[in-house]
Motif scaffolding. Sequence first.
Motif, PDB file in Angstrom:
ATOM      1  N   ASP A   1       3.002   1.883   3.000  1.00 31.73           N
ATOM      2  CA  ASP A   1       4.137   1.001   3.318  1.00 31.73           C
ATOM      3  C   ASP A   1       5.460   1.580   2.808  1.00 31.73           C
ATOM      4  OD1 ASP A   1       2.367  -0.839   4.388  1.00 31.73           O
ATOM      5  OD2 ASP A   1       2.083  -1.827   2.440  1.00 31.73           O
TER       6      ASP A   1
ATOM      7  N   VAL B   1      -2.976   3.251  -7.851  1.00 36.62           N
ATOM      8  CA  VAL B   1      -3.550   2.529  -6.712  1.00 36.62           C
ATOM      9  C   VAL B   1      -4.914   1.986  -7.132  1.00 36.62           C
ATOM     10  CG1 VAL B   1      -4.553   2.854  -4.421  1.00 36.62           C
ATOM     11  CG2 VAL B   1      -2.303   3.766  -4.916  1.00 36.62           C
TER      12      VAL B   1
ATOM     13  N   GLU C   1      -8.922  -1.111  -3.942  1.00 42.28           N
ATOM     14  CA  GLU C   1      -8.709  -1.606  -2.578  1.00 42.28           C
ATOM     15  C   GLU C   1      -7.530  -0.930  -1.894  1.00 42.28           C
ATOM     16  OE1 GLU C   1      -8.263  -5.662  -3.500  1.00 42.28           O
ATOM     17  OE2 GLU C   1     -10.422  -6.005  -3.693  1.00 42.28           O
ATOM     18  N   GLY C   2      -6.927   0.020  -2.574  1.00 38.13           N
ATOM     19  CA  GLY C   2      -5.859   0.792  -1.944  1.00 38.13           C
ATOM     20  C   GLY C   2      -4.472   0.184  -2.083  1.00 38.13           C
ATOM     21  N   TYR C   3      -4.309  -0.772  -2.984  1.00 37.29           N
ATOM     22  CA  TYR C   3      -2.983  -1.362  -3.189  1.00 37.29           C
ATOM     23  C   TYR C   3      -2.289  -0.736  -4.407  1.00 37.29           C
ATOM     24  CZ  TYR C   3      -4.260  -5.022   0.132  1.00 37.29           C
ATOM     25  OH  TYR C   3      -4.637  -5.686   1.261  1.00 37.29           O
TER      26      TYR C   3
ATOM     27  N   ARG D   1       0.877  -1.179   0.000  1.00 35.07           N
ATOM     28  CA  ARG D   1       0.000   0.000   0.000  1.00 35.07           C
ATOM     29  C   ARG D   1       0.915   1.230   0.000  1.00 35.07           C
ATOM     30  NH1 ARG D   1      -5.236  -0.928   1.720  1.00 35.07           N
ATOM     31  NH2 ARG D   1      -5.664  -3.038   2.466  1.00 35.07           N
TER      32      ARG D   1
END
Length: 353
Positions: free
Chosen positions: A219, A329, A332-334, A216
Motif C-alpha cells: 500500500d 511485517v 499476515e503481511g501487515y 500492507r
Amino acid sequence: MSSQDTPEENLPAERAADEHGAVRVADEKDPFADPGLPPHEHRIQDIDERAAKRSERAVAFLFTLSMLATIGFIAAFVAIPKDEIVYIFPLGHISGLNFALGMTLGLALFCIGAGAVHWARTLMSDVEITDERHPIAAEPEVKAKVLADFKEGAQESGLGRRKLIRNTMFGALTLVPLSGIVLLRDLGPLPEDKLRHTLWSKGKLLVNMNTNEPLRPADVVVGSLTFAMPEGLEEHDHDFQNEIAKAALMIVRLQPDDIKDKQELAWSYEGIVAYSKICTHVGCPISLYEQQTHHVLCPCHQSTFDLSDGARVIFGPAGHALPQLRIGVNDEGYLEALSDFEEPVGPAFWERG
Ligand code: FES
C-alpha cells in the motif's frame, strides 16, 4: 487639613479671605463666594454608645458570615460532584457545583465589602476635612503630616480598640485566599511519564488514517506520503485527539540504497520508513513531502528534515531529528510496530537519551 463645626470655621484661610483679609461669604452681592460647609451633624453612633455597639456587632456579623461562606465554598468544592446538574428557578438546569461556588464566593466577598463600608460609615472617624490647595511637590513637613494623619486615622478607626471587628476582619481576609488555593485541584493530575510514551507497542498494526484500514507494504508506494495511527483507536475514545497527536506517523517508501543512516535502515522494512508526524520545533503536524530529495517540510516555520538520513534537520528552527518508529511485517503481511518510539515525540525541549 482641619475640622470645622460652623460655616465660618469651615472656610480655609486662603479661600475664605480676599487679598485684604476680608472673609467672602456667599450673599446676594457675591453669589460665587465660597459658601463653606454646612454645620456638621453627628452620627447616632458618636453620641450613643449602645448604637455604636450595635454597629460593631453588625460589622462583626458580616465578617463572620464571610468566613462561613468561604468555608462553604471549600466544602462545596470538595463535596459536590463536577457533573451534578440541578434545577434552580429561574436559571433552569445548571451545574450544582458552579452554582454553589459562585454563591458562596460571592457572599464571602460581598460580606467583607459590606462590613468594611458599614464600619467606615458608622464607627470610623467622622471628622469633616478640607483638602487645601498647595504646591504639587510635597514638602518634608507635608509628608510628615500625611504620616501623622495616617497614624491618627489608624488610631481613630478603632482597629486596636475594637478587637471583635479587628479579629473577625482578619479572619475573613485570611480565609478568602483559600478559595483560590483549592482551585489548584482543577489543574488536574501530573502527566508523569505519559508525555514520554505513545500508544505504539510491539505488534500494533499501522492503520491508514484516511481509510482506517491496516497497511500492507504494497500500500506504500514510492513518492507517496501516507499518514498512519495505531490500530484500535476509535474517534469516541477519551483523549482521542491527544493520542492521535502523539502517535501520528508519516510513512514513506525509499529505495533501500538511498537510506544513508544505518539505524534508519535497520528500523525500516524494505525501504519503508515510519517517522513521527509531529515537528520537533513546537509541534506542528508535518505535511509536505518532496519525493526527489526525500525532504519533508513543516509548514509552520519551514523546518526541513531529510528522511533519507535519519530525518535530521537540514533547515529551520527545529532542534532535533524526527523520532523514528521501528516497523516490520507480521505473519499476515501487515505492517506493525516493533516497539514504542525510543524517545519522546514533539518539541525538542523534552529530555532525550
Ligand atoms: S513547528 Fe515546525 S518548524 Fe516550527
